[in-house]
Scaffold this motif. Sequence first.
Motif, PDB file in Angstrom:
ATOM      1  N   ASN A 140       0.916  -1.232   0.066  1.00  0.00           N
ATOM      2  CA  ASN A 140       0.095  -0.011  -0.185  1.00  0.00           C
ATOM      3  C   ASN A 140       0.867   1.276  -0.030  1.00  0.00           C
ATOM      4  O   ASN A 140       0.704   2.295  -0.608  1.00  0.00           O
ATOM      5  CB  ASN A 140      -0.955  -0.043   1.352  1.00  0.00           C
ATOM      6  N   GLY A 141       1.963   1.266   0.610  1.00  0.00           N
ATOM      7  CA  GLY A 141       2.839   2.308   0.932  1.00  0.00           C
ATOM      8  C   GLY A 141       3.809   2.730  -0.216  1.00  0.00           C
ATOM      9  O   GLY A 141       4.327   3.989   0.084  1.00  0.00           O
ATOM     10  N   ALA A 142       4.085   1.650  -1.149  1.00  0.00           N
ATOM     11  CA  ALA A 142       5.141   1.933  -1.858  1.00  0.00           C
ATOM     12  C   ALA A 142       4.700   1.504  -3.175  1.00  0.00           C
ATOM     13  O   ALA A 142       5.480   1.888  -4.359  1.00  0.00           O
ATOM     14  CB  ALA A 142       6.383   1.021  -1.492  1.00  0.00           C
ATOM     15  N   ALA A 143       3.706   1.065  -3.741  1.00  0.00           N
ATOM     16  CA  ALA A 143       3.208   0.559  -4.945  1.00  0.00           C
ATOM     17  C   ALA A 143       3.392   1.739  -6.000  1.00  0.00           C
ATOM     18  O   ALA A 143       4.098   1.464  -7.034  1.00  0.00           O
ATOM     19  CB  ALA A 143       2.133  -0.326  -5.263  1.00  0.00           C
ATOM     20  N   LEU A 144       2.757   2.814  -5.739  1.00  0.00           N
ATOM     21  CA  LEU A 144       2.676   3.839  -6.517  1.00  0.00           C
ATOM     22  C   LEU A 144       4.041   4.558  -6.762  1.00  0.00           C
ATOM     23  O   LEU A 144       4.491   5.023  -8.080  1.00  0.00           O
ATOM     24  CB  LEU A 144       1.771   5.045  -6.193  1.00  0.00           C
ATOM     25  N   ALA A 151      -4.687  -1.228 -13.802  1.00  0.00           N
ATOM     26  CA  ALA A 151      -4.881  -2.131 -15.066  1.00  0.00           C
ATOM     27  C   ALA A 151      -3.798  -2.999 -14.996  1.00  0.00           C
ATOM     28  O   ALA A 151      -4.032  -4.008 -15.893  1.00  0.00           O
ATOM     29  CB  ALA A 151      -4.570  -0.992 -16.259  1.00  0.00           C
ATOM     30  N   ASN A 152      -2.746  -2.927 -14.334  1.00  0.00           N
ATOM     31  CA  ASN A 152      -1.469  -4.071 -14.228  1.00  0.00           C
ATOM     32  C   ASN A 152      -1.128  -4.410 -13.046  1.00  0.00           C
ATOM     33  O   ASN A 152      -0.032  -4.283 -12.635  1.00  0.00           O
ATOM     34  CB  ASN A 152      -0.299  -3.217 -15.083  1.00  0.00           C
ATOM     35  N   GLN A 153      -1.926  -5.163 -12.273  1.00  0.00           N
ATOM     36  CA  GLN A 153      -1.751  -5.325 -11.061  1.00  0.00           C
ATOM     37  C   GLN A 153      -0.455  -6.464 -10.679  1.00  0.00           C
ATOM     38  O   GLN A 153       0.277  -6.327  -9.926  1.00  0.00           O
ATOM     39  CB  GLN A 153      -2.920  -5.808 -10.107  1.00  0.00           C
ATOM     40  N   ASP A 154      -0.518  -7.533 -11.521  1.00  0.00           N
ATOM     41  CA  ASP A 154       0.756  -8.323 -11.683  1.00  0.00           C
ATOM     42  C   ASP A 154       1.930  -7.669 -11.534  1.00  0.00           C
ATOM     43  O   ASP A 154       2.944  -7.909 -10.894  1.00  0.00           O
ATOM     44  CB  ASP A 154       0.709  -9.514 -12.501  1.00  0.00           C
ATOM     45  N   LYS A 155       1.771  -6.899 -12.742  1.00  0.00           N
ATOM     46  CA  LYS A 155       3.169  -6.137 -12.897  1.00  0.00           C
ATOM     47  C   LYS A 155       3.619  -5.303 -11.689  1.00  0.00           C
ATOM     48  O   LYS A 155       4.925  -5.090 -11.209  1.00  0.00           O
ATOM     49  CB  LYS A 155       3.150  -5.314 -14.127  1.00  0.00           C
ATOM     50  N   THR A 156       2.655  -4.429 -11.075  1.00  0.00           N
ATOM     51  CA  THR A 156       2.813  -3.686 -10.106  1.00  0.00           C
ATOM     52  C   THR A 156       3.296  -4.336  -8.819  1.00  0.00           C
ATOM     53  O   THR A 156       4.191  -3.867  -8.112  1.00  0.00           O
ATOM     54  CB  THR A 156       1.408  -3.004  -9.651  1.00  0.00           C
ATOM     55  N   ILE A 157       2.975  -5.668  -8.481  1.00  0.00           N
ATOM     56  CA  ILE A 157       3.434  -6.522  -7.513  1.00  0.00           C
ATOM     57  C   ILE A 157       5.093  -6.729  -7.811  1.00  0.00           C
ATOM     58  O   ILE A 157       5.694  -6.543  -6.850  1.00  0.00           O
ATOM     59  CB  ILE A 157       2.519  -7.818  -7.452  1.00  0.00           C
ATOM     60  N   GLU A 158       5.284  -7.124  -8.933  1.00  0.00           N
ATOM     61  CA  GLU A 158       6.609  -7.267  -9.248  1.00  0.00           C
ATOM     62  C   GLU A 158       7.602  -6.105  -9.126  1.00  0.00           C
ATOM     63  O   GLU A 158       8.637  -6.064  -8.399  1.00  0.00           O
ATOM     64  CB  GLU A 158       6.681  -7.783 -10.829  1.00  0.00           C
ATOM     65  N   LEU A 159       7.035  -4.966  -9.410  1.00  0.00           N
ATOM     66  CA  LEU A 159       7.660  -3.684  -9.395  1.00  0.00           C
ATOM     67  C   LEU A 159       8.047  -3.329  -7.777  1.00  0.00           C
ATOM     68  O   LEU A 159       8.931  -2.843  -7.595  1.00  0.00           O
ATOM     69  CB  LEU A 159       7.091  -2.552 -10.121  1.00  0.00           C
ATOM     70  N   ALA A 191       7.983  -5.296  -5.143  1.00  0.00           N
ATOM     71  CA  ALA A 191       8.689  -6.451  -4.691  1.00  0.00           C
ATOM     72  C   ALA A 191      10.130  -5.662  -4.796  1.00  0.00           C
ATOM     73  O   ALA A 191      11.103  -5.830  -3.891  1.00  0.00           O
ATOM     74  CB  ALA A 191       8.580  -7.437  -5.159  1.00  0.00           C
ATOM     75  N   ALA A 192      10.396  -5.594  -6.221  1.00  0.00           N
ATOM     76  CA  ALA A 192      11.791  -5.153  -6.526  1.00  0.00           C
ATOM     77  C   ALA A 192      12.347  -3.824  -5.757  1.00  0.00           C
ATOM     78  O   ALA A 192      13.289  -3.590  -5.274  1.00  0.00           O
ATOM     79  CB  ALA A 192      11.728  -4.884  -8.185  1.00  0.00           C
ATOM     80  N   MET A 242       4.539  -9.545  -1.608  1.00  0.00           N
ATOM     81  CA  MET A 242       3.798  -8.628  -2.252  1.00  0.00           C
ATOM     82  C   MET A 242       2.361  -8.957  -2.631  1.00  0.00           C
ATOM     83  O   MET A 242       1.192  -8.204  -2.393  1.00  0.00           O
ATOM     84  CB  MET A 242       4.350  -7.908  -3.339  1.00  0.00           C
ATOM     85  N   GLU A 243       2.206 -10.127  -3.070  1.00  0.00           N
ATOM     86  CA  GLU A 243       0.946 -10.859  -3.485  1.00  0.00           C
ATOM     87  C   GLU A 243      -0.064 -10.946  -2.243  1.00  0.00           C
ATOM     88  O   GLU A 243      -1.243 -10.300  -2.512  1.00  0.00           O
ATOM     89  CB  GLU A 243       1.075 -12.161  -4.190  1.00  0.00           C
TER      90      GLU A 243
END
Length: 340
Positions: free
Chosen positions: A54-58, A258-266, A268-269, A278-279
Amino acid sequence: MNQPISRRNVLQLSLGAAAISLLAACGGQTDDAGSSDAAKEAVEIRVGYIADYNGAALMAVADEEGYWAKAGLKPKYLPFTNGPLGIQALGTDNVDVVYIGSGALWLPASGKAEIWAVNSVSNADRIIAQPGMKSLADLKGKKLAVPTGTSGDQLFSLALAKEGLSRDDFEVTAMEPPAIVAAFAAGQVDGAALWYPLIDSAKKGQPDLEELFSNEDFIDTLTFPSTFVAAPGRAEKDKDLATSFISVVKGANDFREANQDKTIELTAAFLKLKKEDMEAQASVAKLFTSEELATLSTEGTVHAWLDGLQEQFQKDGKIPAATDSKTFYNAELYTGTAAV
């Protein structure tokens, strides 16, 4: 009598004039280029975040997609373990904007910050107990660790009211979230008010811990938004910075939706954590598009969320009285800003 000018003198004069003209021309070009470069130079913005989905995804998305540069900004990231610490840093001008969970929204309601954007609605908070303790009543007289002024603290108050108990029924100890994880895992406290992903860490020491309450237990009466906030009055003083930041948040928000899987990967990195972590964290966040958030803002829904939380904060003694939530969330600022 005037001395005749020799061909050599004429040549020197000509070269001198040419050199002066060249220098003047170069000087003009340097100034123009300098002005142009200065106009294009990115503005640093100090962004506080919490190291979870929540705090870092964006932030992770904005980095990857180049949204900061598109908005003319250059972020400097500052991690905080909870919202109140981030808002404290706003007050000392050590950060420009910070992410906070719903439990820290009593500080904007107290005039300590203003909301620039809603991030998501959370269901990450829990009241946890050591294995075998099935209710708050089982914890009476025992030690509970609570991070003061956070969403975990807020959930604890709600749970107490629902069960007809008070803080005096427990040995409540104020602790910082990382310290709570260590103390709970080591069995030094019997219960705690905490949130994911920190609970995942606590489970490494106590895999069979009990989850007594969550945000979802109160969703019929309260909504728990996480937000990005700045110092009070900052948007009015520096509207360009505010709208630039909001444009980044909107762009990253819609990419995330629109890209939740990609956002989870980003994410996590960005946090140097495992994708599986992250999932799990993403599963407890309710997301909206920027258009949906704009509609919720203009229709008054977001203000209703904030007003409901203020009532709870007042009951808990965190604020003396509720105020008009429009004084600390300017919906027009959000809705009037386009995404990058």
